[in-house]
Design a protein around this motif. Structure first.
Motif, PDB file in Angstrom:
ATOM      1  N   ARG A 264      99.345  43.417  39.960  1.00  0.00           N
ATOM      2  CA  ARG A 264      99.523  42.187  40.752  1.00  0.00           C
ATOM      3  C   ARG A 264     100.954  41.696  40.671  1.00  0.00           C
ATOM      4  O   ARG A 264     101.722  42.104  39.793  1.00  0.00           O
ATOM      5  CB  ARG A 264      98.580  41.090  40.225  1.00  0.00           C
ATOM      6  N   LEU A 265     101.282  40.801  41.581  1.00  0.00           N
ATOM      7  CA  LEU A 265     102.561  40.117  41.502  1.00  0.00           C
ATOM      8  C   LEU A 265     102.699  39.448  40.141  1.00  0.00           C
ATOM      9  O   LEU A 265     101.689  39.021  39.559  1.00  0.00           O
ATOM     10  CB  LEU A 265     102.663  39.049  42.593  1.00  0.00           C
ATOM     11  N   PRO A 266     103.894  39.318  39.635  1.00  0.00           N
ATOM     12  CA  PRO A 266     104.065  38.733  38.302  1.00  0.00           C
ATOM     13  C   PRO A 266     103.759  37.244  38.226  1.00  0.00           C
ATOM     14  O   PRO A 266     103.650  36.718  37.125  1.00  0.00           O
ATOM     15  CB  PRO A 266     105.548  38.979  37.999  1.00  0.00           C
ATOM     16  N   ASN A 267     103.559  36.592  39.366  1.00  0.00           N
ATOM     17  CA  ASN A 267     103.477  35.125  39.347  1.00  0.00           C
ATOM     18  C   ASN A 267     102.163  34.552  39.832  1.00  0.00           C
ATOM     19  O   ASN A 267     102.015  33.334  39.892  1.00  0.00           O
ATOM     20  CB  ASN A 267     104.585  34.540  40.232  1.00  0.00           C
ATOM     21  N   THR A 268     101.180  35.386  40.196  1.00  0.00           N
ATOM     22  CA  THR A 268     100.033  34.897  40.958  1.00  0.00           C
ATOM     23  C   THR A 268      98.733  34.949  40.176  1.00  0.00           C
ATOM     24  O   THR A 268      98.378  35.985  39.616  1.00  0.00           O
ATOM     25  CB  THR A 268      99.874  35.716  42.255  1.00  0.00           C
ATOM     26  N   VAL A 269      98.019  33.809  40.180  1.00  0.00           N
ATOM     27  CA  VAL A 269      96.675  33.711  39.617  1.00  0.00           C
ATOM     28  C   VAL A 269      95.755  33.219  40.717  1.00  0.00           C
ATOM     29  O   VAL A 269      95.978  32.147  41.287  1.00  0.00           O
ATOM     30  CB  VAL A 269      96.598  32.725  38.432  1.00  0.00           C
ATOM     31  N   CYS A 270      94.731  34.002  41.037  1.00  0.00           N
ATOM     32  CA  CYS A 270      93.692  33.564  41.971  1.00  0.00           C
ATOM     33  C   CYS A 270      92.403  33.443  41.174  1.00  0.00           C
ATOM     34  O   CYS A 270      91.772  34.443  40.837  1.00  0.00           O
ATOM     35  CB  CYS A 270      93.545  34.557  43.114  1.00  0.00           C
ATOM     36  N   LEU A 271      92.033  32.214  40.844  1.00  0.00           N
ATOM     37  CA  LEU A 271      90.890  31.955  39.968  1.00  0.00           C
ATOM     38  C   LEU A 271      89.680  31.583  40.814  1.00  0.00           C
ATOM     39  O   LEU A 271      89.738  30.661  41.631  1.00  0.00           O
ATOM     40  CB  LEU A 271      91.217  30.821  39.000  1.00  0.00           C
ATOM     41  N   VAL A 272      88.573  32.300  40.600  1.00  0.00           N
ATOM     42  CA  VAL A 272      87.344  32.062  41.349  1.00  0.00           C
ATOM     43  C   VAL A 272      86.310  31.443  40.411  1.00  0.00           C
ATOM     44  O   VAL A 272      85.955  32.030  39.387  1.00  0.00           O
ATOM     45  CB  VAL A 272      86.795  33.378  41.938  1.00  0.00           C
ATOM     46  N   THR A 273      85.862  30.234  40.765  1.00  0.00           N
ATOM     47  CA  THR A 273      84.834  29.528  40.003  1.00  0.00           C
ATOM     48  C   THR A 273      83.677  29.253  40.950  1.00  0.00           C
ATOM     49  O   THR A 273      83.676  28.265  41.693  1.00  0.00           O
ATOM     50  CB  THR A 273      85.372  28.198  39.441  1.00  0.00           C
ATOM     51  N   PRO A 274      82.669  30.135  40.997  1.00  0.00           N
ATOM     52  CA  PRO A 274      81.620  30.035  42.011  1.00  0.00           C
ATOM     53  C   PRO A 274      80.954  28.658  42.045  1.00  0.00           C
ATOM     54  O   PRO A 274      80.568  28.105  41.015  1.00  0.00           O
ATOM     55  CB  PRO A 274      80.625  31.123  41.581  1.00  0.00           C
ATOM     56  N   GLY A 275      80.868  28.112  43.255  1.00  0.00           N
ATOM     57  CA  GLY A 275      80.218  26.828  43.463  1.00  0.00           C
ATOM     58  C   GLY A 275      81.163  25.645  43.491  1.00  0.00           C
ATOM     59  O   GLY A 275      80.793  24.557  43.956  1.00  0.00           O
ATOM     60  N   TRP A 276      82.379  25.825  43.008  1.00  0.00           N
ATOM     61  CA  TRP A 276      83.369  24.736  42.987  1.00  0.00           C
ATOM     62  C   TRP A 276      84.383  25.030  44.084  1.00  0.00           C
ATOM     63  O   TRP A 276      85.251  25.876  43.930  1.00  0.00           O
ATOM     64  CB  TRP A 276      84.042  24.681  41.622  1.00  0.00           C
ATOM     65  N   ARG A 277      84.237  24.360  45.188  1.00  0.00           N
ATOM     66  CA  ARG A 277      85.020  24.686  46.371  1.00  0.00           C
ATOM     67  C   ARG A 277      86.519  24.594  46.104  1.00  0.00           C
ATOM     68  O   ARG A 277      87.003  23.677  45.432  1.00  0.00           O
ATOM     69  CB  ARG A 277      84.645  23.782  47.540  1.00  0.00           C
ATOM     70  N   GLY A 278      87.232  25.573  46.655  1.00  0.00           N
ATOM     71  CA  GLY A 278      88.668  25.603  46.453  1.00  0.00           C
ATOM     72  C   GLY A 278      89.360  24.358  46.970  1.00  0.00           C
ATOM     73  O   GLY A 278      90.276  23.832  46.320  1.00  0.00           O
ATOM     74  N   GLU A 279      88.925  23.849  48.125  1.00  0.00           N
ATOM     75  CA  GLU A 279      89.558  22.655  48.693  1.00  0.00           C
ATOM     76  C   GLU A 279      89.407  21.463  47.759  1.00  0.00           C
ATOM     77  O   GLU A 279      90.319  20.636  47.628  1.00  0.00           O
ATOM     78  CB  GLU A 279      88.962  22.329  50.059  1.00  0.00           C
ATOM     79  N   THR A 280      88.250  21.374  47.120  1.00  0.00           N
ATOM     80  CA  THR A 280      88.014  20.274  46.171  1.00  0.00           C
ATOM     81  C   THR A 280      88.959  20.391  44.982  1.00  0.00           C
ATOM     82  O   THR A 280      89.547  19.396  44.530  1.00  0.00           O
ATOM     83  CB  THR A 280      86.550  20.297  45.691  1.00  0.00           C
ATOM     84  N   GLN A 281      89.114  21.593  44.466  1.00  0.00           N
ATOM     85  CA  GLN A 281      90.029  21.798  43.339  1.00  0.00           C
ATOM     86  C   GLN A 281      91.461  21.432  43.717  1.00  0.00           C
ATOM     87  O   GLN A 281      92.181  20.800  42.938  1.00  0.00           O
ATOM     88  CB  GLN A 281      89.970  23.253  42.886  1.00  0.00           C
ATOM     89  N   VAL A 282      91.881  21.839  44.911  1.00  0.00           N
ATOM     90  CA  VAL A 282      93.246  21.545  45.353  1.00  0.00           C
ATOM     91  C   VAL A 282      93.481  20.040  45.408  1.00  0.00           C
ATOM     92  O   VAL A 282      94.525  19.549  44.935  1.00  0.00           O
ATOM     93  CB  VAL A 282      93.511  22.182  46.735  1.00  0.00           C
ATOM     94  N   MET A 283      92.522  19.305  45.952  1.00  0.00           N
ATOM     95  CA  MET A 283      92.683  17.853  46.053  1.00  0.00           C
ATOM     96  C   MET A 283      92.711  17.199  44.682  1.00  0.00           C
ATOM     97  O   MET A 283      93.508  16.285  44.427  1.00  0.00           O
ATOM     98  CB  MET A 283      91.550  17.268  46.910  1.00  0.00           C
ATOM     99  N   GLN A 284      91.853  17.663  43.784  1.00  0.00           N
ATOM    100  CA  GLN A 284      91.822  17.073  42.446  1.00  0.00           C
ATOM    101  C   GLN A 284      93.119  17.367  41.686  1.00  0.00           C
ATOM    102  O   GLN A 284      93.653  16.497  40.997  1.00  0.00           O
ATOM    103  CB  GLN A 284      90.607  17.592  41.680  1.00  0.00           C
ATOM    104  N   MET A 285      93.625  18.568  41.832  1.00  0.00           N
ATOM    105  CA  MET A 285      94.889  18.897  41.166  1.00  0.00           C
ATOM    106  C   MET A 285      96.067  18.162  41.813  1.00  0.00           C
ATOM    107  O   MET A 285      97.013  17.775  41.120  1.00  0.00           O
ATOM    108  CB  MET A 285      95.123  20.404  41.201  1.00  0.00           C
ATOM    109  N   ASP A 286      95.999  17.951  43.104  1.00  0.00           N
ATOM    110  CA  ASP A 286      97.044  17.189  43.784  1.00  0.00           C
ATOM    111  C   ASP A 286      97.100  15.766  43.243  1.00  0.00           C
ATOM    112  O   ASP A 286      98.181  15.227  42.950  1.00  0.00           O
ATOM    113  CB  ASP A 286      96.774  17.177  45.289  1.00  0.00           C
ATOM    114  N   LEU A 287      95.939  15.167  43.071  1.00  0.00           N
ATOM    115  CA  LEU A 287      95.882  13.813  42.509  1.00  0.00           C
ATOM    116  C   LEU A 287      96.398  13.791  41.073  1.00  0.00           C
ATOM    117  O   LEU A 287      96.939  12.776  40.620  1.00  0.00           O
ATOM    118  CB  LEU A 287      94.453  13.282  42.569  1.00  0.00           C
ATOM    119  N   ALA A 288      96.239  14.911  40.370  1.00  0.00           N
ATOM    120  CA  ALA A 288      96.721  14.993  38.989  1.00  0.00           C
ATOM    121  C   ALA A 288      98.209  15.333  38.909  1.00  0.00           C
ATOM    122  O   ALA A 288      98.773  15.381  37.811  1.00  0.00           O
ATOM    123  CB  ALA A 288      95.910  16.041  38.217  1.00  0.00           C
ATOM    124  N   GLY A 289      98.839  15.578  40.085  1.00  0.00           N
ATOM    125  CA  GLY A 289     100.278  15.824  40.105  1.00  0.00           C
ATOM    126  C   GLY A 289     100.696  17.269  40.191  1.00  0.00           C
ATOM    127  O   GLY A 289     101.869  17.588  39.933  1.00  0.00           O
TER     128      GLY A 289
END
Length: 355
Positions: A264-289
């Motif tokens: 893989r590229l040296p910089n990339t992590v694609c983490l899959v957590t079944p049932g936890w929508r990616g869009e939801t994670q992005v918004m929560q992390m955005d709010l966390a900065g």
């Protein structure tokens, strides 16, 4: 924006200081590169220098570089030369949209063998923007080869001739240059019919006055990227990526790293957590900065499973549950530890609600 951490380098890299300086200087270059007077010659010299810098990063001669508005235009230019285009099922949308046939991938995202009877154009990306999975493109006897080198260019060594490619597409903003400029790299002797007509620019292969400011930034960013490769900067990035993956796996044993069994590229992590929508994670992390993504920036806003992860065999739930974290040379261990802590807190809340 103070107090924030940028972890979305695969969408776009921050503008590097060298590119910024080159662009500011180019703003004061008055002439049109196609003009024959002194001002035009000065602009043409600037254009030529940038072409040399981009060519050097790809290991080609300057005449093989056609400047474009980006990889999307580059892909369209190349695809327009062919009636048949076979592309990886995991290709970026700018290439996949031209496909008349698909090439499958295995569970790690690596390309399956291309049928020997394939003709026309075969498109194999060097690295996937969502998972970071690296390919090893190989020519097919009866077809030409297009390599999407956007994500590897400036992050991993890329030798156009050694790849066996007839064409490659690259983009400035992935390696610290400005948005809105890229290039097609062509095999010697190729003379593509232009998509844009009306002028003799780019050796009559792409009409229109060149984006001199953008091209100057692209060239400076390419030279900066070459120095980073020479000094092993991305090896350190890969070490930090491994550390981050360890933190995330320890916190969430039910999660998986997409493509983990492949290079893989040296910089990339694609983490899959079944049932936890990616869009939801992005918004929560955005709010966390933290600026992260749920996949390719060009696919953002599209609701549904990731086409890339679906092609790798993940079901609809899992393919809708990915988070992409992509690092850069200035990403610190402290930043990644803080991100892992914030993500872990959100993950635990998700699990409590799901219980």
């Amino acid at each position: 924006m103070s107090g924030r951490s940028y972890l979305d380098w695969n969408a776009t890299a921050p503008l590097c200081a060298e590119a910024r300086a080159a662009m500011v200087a180019a703003l004061d270059v008055t002439g049109n590169p196609s003009s024959v007077h002194a001002e035009g010659r000065a602009a043409r010299a600037l254009l030529g220098r940038a072409r040399e810098q981009v060519a050097a990063l790809a290991g080609v001669s300057p005449e093989q570089v056609i400047f474009t508005s980006g990889a999307t235009e580059g892909a369209a230019l190349v695809a327009a030369q062919y009636d048949r285009v076979s592309a990886l099922a995991t290709e970026h949308d700018c290439v996949h949209v031209h496909a008349t046939a698909e090439i499958g991938v295995d569970g790690t995202g690596r390309a399956l063998p291309v049928p020997e009877e394939t003709t026309g154009l075969v498109a194999i990306q060097a690295a996937n923007s969502e998972t970071g999975v690296l390919q090893a493109p190989r020519p097919v006897a009866g077809a030409d080869l297009l390599v999407d080198a956007v994500q590897v260019f400036g992050r991993c060594p890329f030798d156009f001739a050694a790849s066996g490619a007839d064409w490659a597409i690259v983009s400035a903003h992935k390696l610290g240059g400005p948005k809105g400029v890229g290039a097609v790299i062509v095999k010697p002797g190729r003379d593509p019919a232009p998509l844009l007509r009306g002028g003799g620019q780019e050796r009559r292969r792409r009409a229109g006055t060149e984006n001199l400011v953008g091209v100057a930034g692209f060239g400076a960013a390419a030279a900066h990227a070459a120095r980073n490769l020479a000094t092993g900067v991305w090896n350190s990035v890969e070490e930090r990526r491994h550390e981050l993956e360890g933190l995330l796996r320890d916190a969430a044993p039910d999660s998986q790293v997409a493509g983990q069994g492949a290079p893989r590229l040296p910089n990339t992590v694609c983490l899959v957590t079944p049932g936890w929508r990616g869009e939801t994670q992005v918004m929560q992390m955005d709010l966390a900065g933290f600026a992260v993504s749920a996949g390719s920036a060009c696919s953002s806003g599209k609701v549904g499973p990731s086409r890339v992860l679906s092609a790798m065999g993940l079901d609809a739930v899992a393919a809708s549950s990915s988070l992409r974290v992509s690092l850069g040379p200035d990403t610190t261990r402290d930043t990644l530890a803080a991100f892992a802590a914030a993500w872990t807190g959100s993950y635990r809340r998700f699990r409590r609600k799901a219980a």
